[in-house]
Design an enzyme around this catalytic site. Sequence first.
Site, PDB file in Angstrom:
ATOM      1  N   LYS A 114      46.489  50.615  42.107  1.00 22.05           N
ATOM      2  CA  LYS A 114      46.414  49.605  41.048  1.00 22.05           C
ATOM      3  C   LYS A 114      47.772  48.985  40.771  1.00 22.05           C
ATOM      4  O   LYS A 114      48.810  49.541  41.111  1.00 22.05           O
ATOM      5  CB  LYS A 114      45.876  50.237  39.765  1.00 22.05           C
ATOM      6  CG  LYS A 114      46.779  51.332  39.206  1.00 22.05           C
ATOM      7  CD  LYS A 114      46.277  51.860  37.864  1.00 22.05           C
ATOM      8  CE  LYS A 114      47.175  52.980  37.362  1.00 22.05           C
ATOM      9  NZ  LYS A 114      46.806  53.455  36.031  1.00 22.05           N
TER      10      LYS A 114
ATOM     11  N   ARG B 228      35.400  56.444  24.175  1.00 26.16           N
ATOM     12  CA  ARG B 228      36.036  57.548  24.887  1.00 26.16           C
ATOM     13  C   ARG B 228      36.435  58.587  23.857  1.00 26.16           C
ATOM     14  O   ARG B 228      36.983  58.257  22.808  1.00 26.16           O
ATOM     15  CB  ARG B 228      37.276  57.063  25.645  1.00 26.16           C
ATOM     16  CG  ARG B 228      36.883  56.071  26.719  1.00 26.16           C
ATOM     17  CD  ARG B 228      38.065  55.579  27.501  1.00 26.16           C
ATOM     18  NE  ARG B 228      37.622  54.580  28.481  1.00 26.16           N
ATOM     19  CZ  ARG B 228      38.423  53.914  29.285  1.00 26.16           C
ATOM     20  NH1 ARG B 228      39.723  54.130  29.242  1.00 26.16           N
ATOM     21  NH2 ARG B 228      37.942  53.049  30.134  1.00 26.16           N
TER      22      ARG B 228
ATOM     23  N   GLN C 234      36.698  46.246  26.043  1.00 27.16           N
ATOM     24  CA  GLN C 234      37.512  45.831  27.186  1.00 27.16           C
ATOM     25  C   GLN C 234      37.146  44.409  27.582  1.00 27.16           C
ATOM     26  O   GLN C 234      35.969  44.054  27.582  1.00 27.16           O
ATOM     27  CB  GLN C 234      37.221  46.736  28.386  1.00 27.16           C
ATOM     28  CG  GLN C 234      37.659  48.172  28.194  1.00 27.16           C
ATOM     29  CD  GLN C 234      37.350  48.994  29.428  1.00 27.16           C
ATOM     30  OE1 GLN C 234      36.206  49.015  29.892  1.00 27.16           O
ATOM     31  NE2 GLN C 234      38.340  49.678  29.953  1.00 27.16           N
TER      32      GLN C 234
ATOM     33  N   HIS D 174      34.641  43.052  36.944  1.00 23.70           N
ATOM     34  CA  HIS D 174      34.538  43.713  38.240  1.00 23.70           C
ATOM     35  C   HIS D 174      34.268  42.662  39.278  1.00 23.70           C
ATOM     36  O   HIS D 174      33.341  41.871  39.135  1.00 23.70           O
ATOM     37  CB  HIS D 174      33.465  44.802  38.202  1.00 23.70           C
ATOM     38  CG  HIS D 174      33.849  45.882  37.242  1.00 23.70           C
ATOM     39  ND1 HIS D 174      33.382  45.930  35.952  1.00 23.70           N
ATOM     40  CD2 HIS D 174      34.744  46.911  37.365  1.00 23.70           C
ATOM     41  CE1 HIS D 174      33.949  46.946  35.327  1.00 23.70           C
ATOM     42  NE2 HIS D 174      34.779  47.549  36.136  1.00 23.70           N
TER      43      HIS D 174
ATOM     44  N   HIS E  13      38.644  46.334  39.672  1.00 22.37           N
ATOM     45  CA  HIS E  13      38.518  46.422  38.223  1.00 22.37           C
ATOM     46  C   HIS E  13      39.694  45.628  37.678  1.00 22.37           C
ATOM     47  O   HIS E  13      40.801  45.765  38.191  1.00 22.37           O
ATOM     48  CB  HIS E  13      38.700  47.845  37.698  1.00 22.37           C
ATOM     49  CG  HIS E  13      37.774  48.845  38.261  1.00 22.37           C
ATOM     50  ND1 HIS E  13      36.861  49.516  37.487  1.00 22.37           N
ATOM     51  CD2 HIS E  13      37.622  49.317  39.516  1.00 22.37           C
ATOM     52  CE1 HIS E  13      36.195  50.372  38.241  1.00 22.37           C
ATOM     53  NE2 HIS E  13      36.636  50.276  39.478  1.00 22.37           N
TER      54      HIS E  13
ATOM     55  N   CYS F  96      31.959  49.715  34.476  1.00 22.66           N
ATOM     56  CA  CYS F  96      31.788  49.455  35.904  1.00 22.66           C
ATOM     57  C   CYS F  96      30.469  49.961  36.485  1.00 22.66           C
ATOM     58  O   CYS F  96      29.874  49.250  37.299  1.00 22.66           O
ATOM     59  CB  CYS F  96      32.974  49.946  36.716  1.00 22.66           C
ATOM     60  SG  CYS F  96      33.680  51.496  36.193  1.00 22.66           S
TER      61      CYS F  96
ATOM     62  N   ASP G  15      36.645  43.121  30.426  1.00 22.21           N
ATOM     63  CA  ASP G  15      36.508  43.852  31.677  1.00 22.21           C
ATOM     64  C   ASP G  15      35.846  42.986  32.737  1.00 22.21           C
ATOM     65  O   ASP G  15      34.838  42.343  32.466  1.00 22.21           O
ATOM     66  CB  ASP G  15      35.606  45.065  31.389  1.00 22.21           C
ATOM     67  CG  ASP G  15      35.811  46.177  32.394  1.00 22.21           C
ATOM     68  OD1 ASP G  15      36.727  46.068  33.221  1.00 22.21           O
ATOM     69  OD2 ASP G  15      35.047  47.155  32.327  1.00 22.21           O
TER      70      ASP G  15
END
Length: 659
Positions: free
Chosen positions: A483, A380, A398, A402, A529, A351, A400
């Site tokens: 979320k 991570r 991911q 945004h 997200h 992000c 992912d």
Amino acid sequence: MSAVVVTLPDGSQRSLPAGSTVGDLAVSIGSRLAKAAVAGLLDGAEVDLGATLSDGALVSIITAESEPGRHVLRHSTAHVLAQAVVQLFPGAQFSIGPAIEDGFYYDFELPGGRTFNDEDLVAIEARMREIIRAAQPFTRAEVSAEEALRIFASQRYKREIIERVSNGAADSSDSGEADASGTISVYRNSAEFVDLCRGPHVPTTSRLGHFALQKVAGAYWRGNEKGPMLQRIYGTAWESDAALREHLHRLEEAAKRDHRKLAQEMDLISFPSELGGGLAVWHPKGAIVRKIMEDYSRQRHLEGDYQFVYTPHLANANLFAKSGHLGYYADGMYPPMEMDNGTYYMKPMNCPMHCLIYAGRQRSYRELPLRLFELGNVYRYERAGTLHGLLRIRGFTQDDSHIFCTEEQLADEITSILDFVLSVLRRFGFHDFEFNLSTRDPAKSVGTDGMWERATSALREALERHGLEYEVKDGDAAFYGPKIDIDVRDAIGRKWQLSTIQADFNNPERFDLEYRGADGAMHRPIMLHRALFGSIERFFGVLLEHYAGAFPTWLAPVQARVLPVAAAHHDYADTLATTLRSRGFRVDVVHADEQLGKRIRTAKVEKIPHVLVVGDDDVRDSTVGVNPRGGDVRRGVAIADFVDELTVEVSESIVVEEQ
RNA sequence: GCCGAGUUAGCUCAGUGGUAGAGCAACCGCCUUGUAAGCGGUAGGUCGUGGGUUCAAUCCCCACACUCGGCUCCA
């Protein structure tokens, strides 16, 4: 003699002599019910069968075959476990022993730091069976805190619980031991064993017995990693031997689906130790499945008006300081790398970089919602003990996105994301969803009350527009916004958390993101997200378990294998494979170096959707023998017909279940 | 990170204080195969890595790496 009148769940009333118990009520209703009864529900509170009925009460009988009934059985079995351990290991401290899903556990501390081993479990289980055979009654008594402290004078963990309860400091971690009202009750089931417990329990240990001890594990006292480490024994308990066997069978079936085992057997993925913990390599057969997943994802995102971006794996520490990751999640990031012009980190999320792209030039309200999408690799630092195959991994990808939008667009955008997510998940064979709405944890969050309220209600509105049931998880939100998490149930009913849709008003602030509104003024966008697979690695692992390795044809690494009956058919087999490949199918050929039966077996073990056998007849007639996974063999199918069938099967993603 | 259990041939696993074995896979023969395991042979291991104890360690001890089951954590 006076009587009490009680009301049953069906609304009928029964009159019994004063002083009658819940158990007496069960007997009065019927002998079968009395036999199945393990506890009762008296005006909404779970009680022992020995509890006295009060006039006018609403009463129901809890039977062993119900979930609450099994809960009682499991809890009582946990007590017997503690009793056996205390008998076999003098001086053992016992702490808590609740019923859990499918079973129970009990936490102990043995003198001298001794630990349990597998032989201990066998001995403990044998002692438990003796206790059960002895048909010891569970006798309840309510006691004062002082008396409880005296009873448990030698039990430091019990004393700690009693003190917390009597101070009114009991919380959910004390449940099962005592209730929130501060009433302290104990259950005694022999002269030498008494346990602190809220109850209820079965009337005697003879009602138990369909159980198995399973494993030993360490567990922190009160879940506090700074506190003492106790020894936890897990077990499972059921109302009958048949139910116990069925449960153990389910565990075996689940073990067969273990994605780590299947990934090894099917040559999909491995975790070479030379590479380091939590890092996977994708072998050709795993990689082709991943490619298909990614291609499909990209196609859907194009259709969904997402814009593709790419960002690097490393970034300057300043970026993560700005995004707040260093403040909130530094522990979960790989350690910093010092480089000539500063400190760098592997990215734990995409992000911040997507924010930089947004911030790269002035934005207009006409551009919103702006949807940036990336299959982004993140790293991570998961703690060593938490790694778990593909499901918990240190380097992953991911899917992912945004999305930057105005506050007014939020509810519509979330609504359409929900459509998008569910449509994609269904394509992968998931049809049973559960939704969780996580709300603010005031102790660990940023943003104003108003922002949280508006974002939370936008999420809620989107769920309600779809008529979806959802559970609210208070305080489970990330620090930057509320979320929706989506869980799926797999083919054998297990729950996996996959997709997430998160509102974020923190990053737009931190990166000072703006857009020019229709009113000519600058405004702050809201950021969403959103990940569907979550992590491609994890999703792949879940898919493997869901399909037990038998991928539907559109995903299968090898969609068809051609087997020539004899060497004379090799050319025909090779030509057939070439034809199928030219139509876009993934096909291989295994020549007749082994007998046909052996090669068919190998192909079946590899879970290949279609085995194609070609011999003399097929060479003569331009046909193929089709042996589909889970279906019947057909001889003499025209090649053109098979191509058509396969084309339809792939495009409609028909799932052929393995037999 | 914490507690416990592991790591032996490509895979699944036996085994022992005196430098190791099976099945499958691989390779080589024979068999020429029509729908879930044909037969024979060959090769393959610094017994996770590094220290220590011992005349001798794959085995006992210690450390480390990785794996597994939990706990804790999970943006």
